[in-house]
Design a protein around this motif. Structure first.
Motif, PDB file in Angstrom:
ATOM      1  N   LEU A 171       0.650  14.257 -11.845  1.00  0.00           N
ATOM      2  CA  LEU A 171       0.861  14.198 -13.288  1.00  0.00           C
ATOM      3  C   LEU A 171      -0.394  14.624 -14.039  1.00  0.00           C
ATOM      4  N   LEU A 172      -1.558  14.231 -13.501  1.00  0.00           N
ATOM      5  CA  LEU A 172      -2.823  14.533 -14.172  1.00  0.00           C
ATOM      6  C   LEU A 172      -3.373  15.907 -13.800  1.00  0.00           C
ATOM      7  N   VAL A 173      -3.140  16.338 -12.557  1.00  0.00           N
ATOM      8  CA  VAL A 173      -3.650  17.631 -12.082  1.00  0.00           C
ATOM      9  C   VAL A 173      -2.478  18.594 -11.970  1.00  0.00           C
ATOM     10  N   SER A 174      -2.392  19.555 -12.875  1.00  0.00           N
ATOM     11  CA  SER A 174      -1.269  20.497 -12.901  1.00  0.00           C
ATOM     12  C   SER A 174      -1.453  21.588 -11.852  1.00  0.00           C
ATOM     13  N   GLU A 175      -0.368  22.352 -11.636  1.00  0.00           N
ATOM     14  CA  GLU A 175      -0.430  23.473 -10.695  1.00  0.00           C
ATOM     15  C   GLU A 175      -1.436  24.520 -11.176  1.00  0.00           C
ATOM     16  N   LYS A 176      -1.511  24.701 -12.485  1.00  0.00           N
ATOM     17  CA  LYS A 176      -2.470  25.652 -13.041  1.00  0.00           C
ATOM     18  C   LYS A 176      -3.901  25.251 -12.694  1.00  0.00           C
ATOM     19  N   GLN A 177      -4.202  23.953 -12.808  1.00  0.00           N
ATOM     20  CA  GLN A 177      -5.551  23.488 -12.480  1.00  0.00           C
ATOM     21  C   GLN A 177      -5.844  23.625 -10.987  1.00  0.00           C
ATOM     22  N   LYS A 178      -4.811  23.417 -10.147  1.00  0.00           N
ATOM     23  CA  LYS A 178      -5.016  23.569  -8.702  1.00  0.00           C
ATOM     24  C   LYS A 178      -5.394  25.011  -8.353  1.00  0.00           C
ATOM     25  N   ILE A 179      -4.665  25.972  -8.935  1.00  0.00           N
ATOM     26  CA  ILE A 179      -4.940  27.381  -8.635  1.00  0.00           C
ATOM     27  C   ILE A 179      -6.297  27.787  -9.205  1.00  0.00           C
ATOM     28  N   GLU A 180      -6.622  27.300 -10.415  1.00  0.00           N
ATOM     29  CA  GLU A 180      -7.927  27.613 -10.997  1.00  0.00           C
ATOM     30  C   GLU A 180      -9.058  27.033 -10.147  1.00  0.00           C
ATOM     31  N   ARG A 181      -8.833  25.848  -9.590  1.00  0.00           N
ATOM     32  CA  ARG A 181      -9.846  25.253  -8.713  1.00  0.00           C
ATOM     33  C   ARG A 181     -10.022  26.082  -7.446  1.00  0.00           C
ATOM     34  N   LEU A 182      -8.912  26.621  -6.918  1.00  0.00           N
ATOM     35  CA  LEU A 182      -9.004  27.472  -5.731  1.00  0.00           C
ATOM     36  C   LEU A 182      -9.759  28.762  -6.027  1.00  0.00           C
ATOM     37  N   THR A 183      -9.501  29.344  -7.202  1.00  0.00           N
ATOM     38  CA  THR A 183     -10.182  30.595  -7.547  1.00  0.00           C
ATOM     39  C   THR A 183     -11.674  30.395  -7.753  1.00  0.00           C
ATOM     40  N   ASN A 184     -12.080  29.186  -8.136  1.00  0.00           N
ATOM     41  CA  ASN A 184     -13.501  28.903  -8.366  1.00  0.00           C
ATOM     42  C   ASN A 184     -14.240  28.488  -7.101  1.00  0.00           C
ATOM     43  N   SER A 216       0.826  -1.215   0.000  1.00  0.00           N
ATOM     44  CA  SER A 216       0.000   0.000   0.000  1.00  0.00           C
ATOM     45  C   SER A 216       0.858   1.262   0.000  1.00  0.00           C
ATOM     46  N   GLY A 217       2.033   1.213   0.682  1.00  0.00           N
ATOM     47  CA  GLY A 217       2.913   2.381   0.685  1.00  0.00           C
ATOM     48  C   GLY A 217       3.426   2.712  -0.708  1.00  0.00           C
ATOM     49  N   LEU A 218       3.819   1.668  -1.452  1.00  0.00           N
ATOM     50  CA  LEU A 218       4.287   1.889  -2.820  1.00  0.00           C
ATOM     51  C   LEU A 218       3.160   2.388  -3.718  1.00  0.00           C
ATOM     52  N   VAL A 219       1.967   1.805  -3.515  1.00  0.00           N
ATOM     53  CA  VAL A 219       0.821   2.214  -4.333  1.00  0.00           C
ATOM     54  C   VAL A 219       0.450   3.666  -4.046  1.00  0.00           C
ATOM     55  N   LEU A 220       0.507   4.074  -2.762  1.00  0.00           N
ATOM     56  CA  LEU A 220       0.178   5.462  -2.420  1.00  0.00           C
ATOM     57  C   LEU A 220       1.177   6.443  -3.045  1.00  0.00           C
ATOM     58  N   GLY A 221       2.469   6.053  -3.034  1.00  0.00           N
ATOM     59  CA  GLY A 221       3.472   6.905  -3.665  1.00  0.00           C
ATOM     60  C   GLY A 221       3.234   7.059  -5.158  1.00  0.00           C
ATOM     61  N   LEU A 222       2.957   5.935  -5.819  1.00  0.00           N
ATOM     62  CA  LEU A 222       2.674   5.985  -7.262  1.00  0.00           C
ATOM     63  C   LEU A 222       1.395   6.771  -7.546  1.00  0.00           C
ATOM     64  N   PHE A 223       0.413   6.636  -6.656  1.00  0.00           N
ATOM     65  CA  PHE A 223      -0.843   7.362  -6.837  1.00  0.00           C
ATOM     66  C   PHE A 223      -0.625   8.873  -6.705  1.00  0.00           C
ATOM     67  N   SER A 224       0.244   9.290  -5.755  1.00  0.00           N
ATOM     68  CA  SER A 224       0.528  10.715  -5.585  1.00  0.00           C
ATOM     69  C   SER A 224       1.226  11.283  -6.816  1.00  0.00           C
ATOM     70  N   VAL A 225       2.179  10.505  -7.372  1.00  0.00           N
ATOM     71  CA  VAL A 225       2.851  10.951  -8.585  1.00  0.00           C
ATOM     72  C   VAL A 225       1.854  11.054  -9.733  1.00  0.00           C
ATOM     73  N   LEU A 226       0.986  10.045  -9.866  1.00  0.00           N
ATOM     74  CA  LEU A 226      -0.011  10.055 -10.935  1.00  0.00           C
ATOM     75  C   LEU A 226      -0.987  11.213 -10.774  1.00  0.00           C
ATOM     76  N   LYS A 227      -1.351  11.514  -9.528  1.00  0.00           N
ATOM     77  CA  LYS A 227      -2.274  12.620  -9.272  1.00  0.00           C
ATOM     78  C   LYS A 227      -1.649  13.951  -9.700  1.00  0.00           C
TER      79      LYS A 227
END
Length: 527
Positions: free
Chosen positions: A177-190, A164-175
Motif C-alpha cells: 500500500l505504501l510502496v507502489s509499483e512505480k516506486q519499485k521500478i524507480e528503485r530498480l533503475t537507481n 505472527s502469520g496474521l501480522v505478516l499478512g497485514l504487513f505485506s498488504v501495508l507494504k
C-alpha cells in the motif's frame, strides 16, 4: 471510443440485465471480500460480454526524455495510472492474496469459487490464536493456576506463532500500500545492478504480469472487458535511442496473447523512421525503419490532408480559444437549442448509418473470401499485413459512407481492392498519386480524370527509376512489380478520378512517403 463504451454498456444491460460493478463504496468492500476468499473463473458468459471500459493513459515522451531509459518511464506511467484508477488498496491486497483467473472446466457459469485452502488456513489460524489467548488468560487470571509458568509459556507461544502469520499478512498488504509499483521500478533503475541489467527486466516483467492478472480479475468483478489505452505523444522530439527504447517497451507489453493494452502512437513517420535507422534495433531488417514500423503497427492510420471544411473548423476552434471571442460559443449553443425546438430535420440516425456500414463491410470481406474473385489472389501471405488489411477495410468504408454525399461513391469491393493496393505497393501507389496530384495542380488536361492510374504510372516510371537511390528503403516495401501491373491494368483499372475519391480516406498509406517523393521530384526538376 467513449461513445462506443456507452453504446455497448447499454446493449449489454439490455441483454443480460446485469449491472456492472465498481470498486467504490460498498463495491470496494465486496471486491476485497472476493480478493481474499474467492478464485475468479473465466466462463463462457464472461467471454460473451461485449461491454467494455477503456482506461485512457496519456504518455508524453518528452516529459521523460531526460531519464536514462525512456521505456522505464512508460512502464511506471502505466503502473501508476492503473493504481490510481482502481485504488491502491485492491491492488495491494491482490499482490498478497489475489489469484490469477483460470478458465472454467466444461460449461459451468460459476464465476467465483471459494478458496478452500485459504479459508481452512485462516480458520485454523484463528482457532489456534483463540486457543492460545484462552490458555494465556486462564494462566493469568484463574486462581490456583497463576503459579504454573509452563502454562503461561505455552499460551504465549501459541498466541505469538498464530498471531505472527496474521501480522505478516497485514504487513505485506501495508507494504504494498505504501510502496507502489512505480516506486519499485524507480528503485530498480537507481540501483547499481541496473547498468548490467542483472535480473532487472525479469522483475519489471513480473510487475507488469501482476498488473495484467489484476486487470483480468477486475474484468470478472466489474462484469465487463477492460482495455488500457496508452496514448504516446511527443516521441518525434526525443533522441533516437529513446525512440527505440519506447518501441521495445511496447513490443514487450504486447508480446503476450490477449494482452489488455492498446497503444495509440501519434508520431510523424518521416521523423521516426530515420531515428530508428540510426539505432541498433534495425539489425536483421536491412536498416529499414519502414519495415520495422510495418511489423510493429497493426492498424496504420495516416491522417490525410485537411479539406476546406476541416480547415475552416480548425480555424473556428482556434478563434474560439480567444477570450474576447468566447461569445461565439454561447451564441452557437443558443442557435443549436433553437434549431432543436423548431424541429429542424436531422440527418439519418447513427443506428441506420451503422447498419449500412456493417452491410458494406460484410460485402467487402465476402469478396476477399471468394476464391473466384481476382482480389483474393492479391492477399499477402504475411499474417501482420493480413491483420492490417482486415483492420483498415472497416475504417475506410465508414469514412467513404461519411462522405456519401459526393457523387460516384466507390463500391465496397473497390474500397477493399484499394486497401490491398495501398498495403502491398505503398511506394508505387504513392508515386502514381504524387504524379496525379502534380498533374491536377497544373491542370494539364480537362479529361485527365478518365485516365487510368496505370497509364499515369507508366508515363512517369522513368523518373521514379532515376530516384531509386534516395527511395531505396521505400521501394523495398513493395511487393511483386508484375502483380502490381496486373492489378492496375487488368483486374482493377482504377482511374485518376477513382484515386482522387479514395485519397481522402486512405488511412493505411503513409503520406509522408508521397511528400518525400514530391520534394525529390521538385529538386530533380530544378536540375
Amino acid at each position: 471510443m467513449r461513445e462506443e463504451m456507452a453504446q455497448r454498456e447499454e446493449a449489454e444491460l439490455h441483454r443480460s440485465h446485469q449491472k456492472p460493478r465498481s470498486p467504490e463504496g460498498w463495491g470496494l468492500l465486496l471486491a476485497l471480500w472476493y480478493l481474499a476468499f474467492y478464485k475468479p473463473i473465466i466462463t463462457e458468459g464472461h467471454l460473451r460480454r461485449k461491454n467494455i471500459e477503456f482506461i485512457f493513459i496519456r504518455f508524453s515522451a518528452w516529459q521523460y526524455a531526460g531519464c536514462d531509459k525512456l521505456w522505464a518511464g512508460l512502464v511506471t506511467t502505466l503502473c501508476d495510472s492503473i493504481r490510481h484508477h482502481f485504488g491502491a488498496l485492491p491492488l495491494s491486497v491482490y499482490h498478497v492474496m489475489g489469484t490469477r483467473p483460470r478458465f472454467a472446466s466444461g460449461f459451468s457459469q460459476k464465476e467465483w469459487v471459494l478458496k478452500k485452502g485459504a479459508c481452512l488456513k485462516l480458520w485454523g489460524m484463528l482457532f489456534v490464536l483463540g486457543a492460545g489467548i484462552s490458555i494465556l488468560l486462564v494462566a493469568l487470571l484463574v486462581p490456583g493456576i497463576k503459579d504454573h509458568h509452563a502454562l503461561k509459556v505455552v499460551g504465549s507461544a501459541v498466541t505469538s506463532l498464530s498471531g505472527s502469520g496474521l501480522v505478516l499478512g497485514l504487513f505485506s498488504v501495508l507494504k504494498n500500500l505504501l510502496v507502489s509499483e512505480k516506486q519499485k521500478i524507480e528503485r530498480l533503475t537507481n540501483s547499481d545492478r541496473f547498468a548490467s541489467q542483472l535480473g532487472f527486466m525479469s522483475k519489471v516483467r513480473r510487475e507488469v504480469e501482476v498488473l495484467v492478472d489484476f486487470l483480468a480479475f477486475m474484468e470478472i468483478f466489474e462484469r465487463r472487458r477492460l482495455r488500457v489505452v496508452l496514448e504516446i505523444t511527443s516521441l518525434d522530439i526525443c533522441y533516437p535511442e529513446k525512440v527505440a527504447g519506447v518501441f521495445n517497451a511496447m513490443n514487450t507489453l504486447l508480446s503476450d496473447t490477449n494482452t489488455p493494452f492498446i497503444f495509440i502512437l501519434a508520431v510523424d513517420p518521416s521523423i521516426i523512421v530515420p531515428c530508428l535507422e540510426q539505432t541498433g534495433c534495425m539489425k536483421g531488417l536491412a536498416d529499414n525503419g519502414y519495415l520495422y514500423l510495418n511489423r510493429t503497427v497493426t492498424l496504420p492510420f495516416s491522417i490525410p490532408e485537411m479539406g476546406a471544411r476541416s480547415r475552416l473548423r480548425c480555424l473556428e476552434a482556434a478563434v474560439q480559444t480567444r477570450e474576447d471571442l468566447m461569445y461565439r460559443i454561447i451564441t452557437s449553443n443558443v442557435e443549436r437549442r433553437r434549431a432543436k425546438c423548431r424541429g429542424v430535420p436531422t440527418v439519418p440516425s447513427r443506428r441506420e448509418a451503422d447498419a449500412e456500414a456493417v452491410r458494406c463491410i460484410h460485402e467487402a470481406f465476402r469478396c476477399l473470401h471468394d476464391g473466384a474473385d481476382p482480389l483474393a489472389r492479391y492477399l499477402p501471405t504475411d499474417g501482420t499485413h493480413v491483420h492490417r488489411i482486415v483492420n483498415t477495410i472497416p475504417i475506410t468504408l465508414r469514412l467513404l459512407l461519411h462522405r456519401a454525399g459526393t457523387p460516384g461513391t466507390p463500391s465496397p469491393r473497390a474500397a477493399a481492392a484499394w486497401v490491398v493496393l495501398a498495403d502491398q505497393w505503398p511506394c508505387r501507389l504513392s508515386w502514381a498519386l504524387q504524379c496525379l496530384e502534380d498533374a491536377w495542380q497544373c491542370q494539364e488536361a480537362p479529361d485527365f480524370g478518365a485516365r487510368s492510374l496505370w497509364s499515369i504510372f507508366q508515363e512517369n516510371v522513368g523518373e521514379l527509376s532515376a530516384l531509386r537511390q534516395p527511395l531505396h528503403n521505400v521501394l523495398s516495401l513493395d511487393g511483386d512489380p508484375e502483380l502490381f501491373q496486373t492489378f492496375l491494368s487488368c483486374d482493377f483499372p482504377f482511374t485518376a478520378r477513382d484515386a482522387r475519391a479514395f485519397l481522402g480516406v486512405t488511412v493505411n498509406l503513409d503520406h509522408s512517403i508521397r511528400h518525400k517523393m514530391g520534394l525529390l521530384r521538385g529538386l530533380d526538376r530544378l536540375r
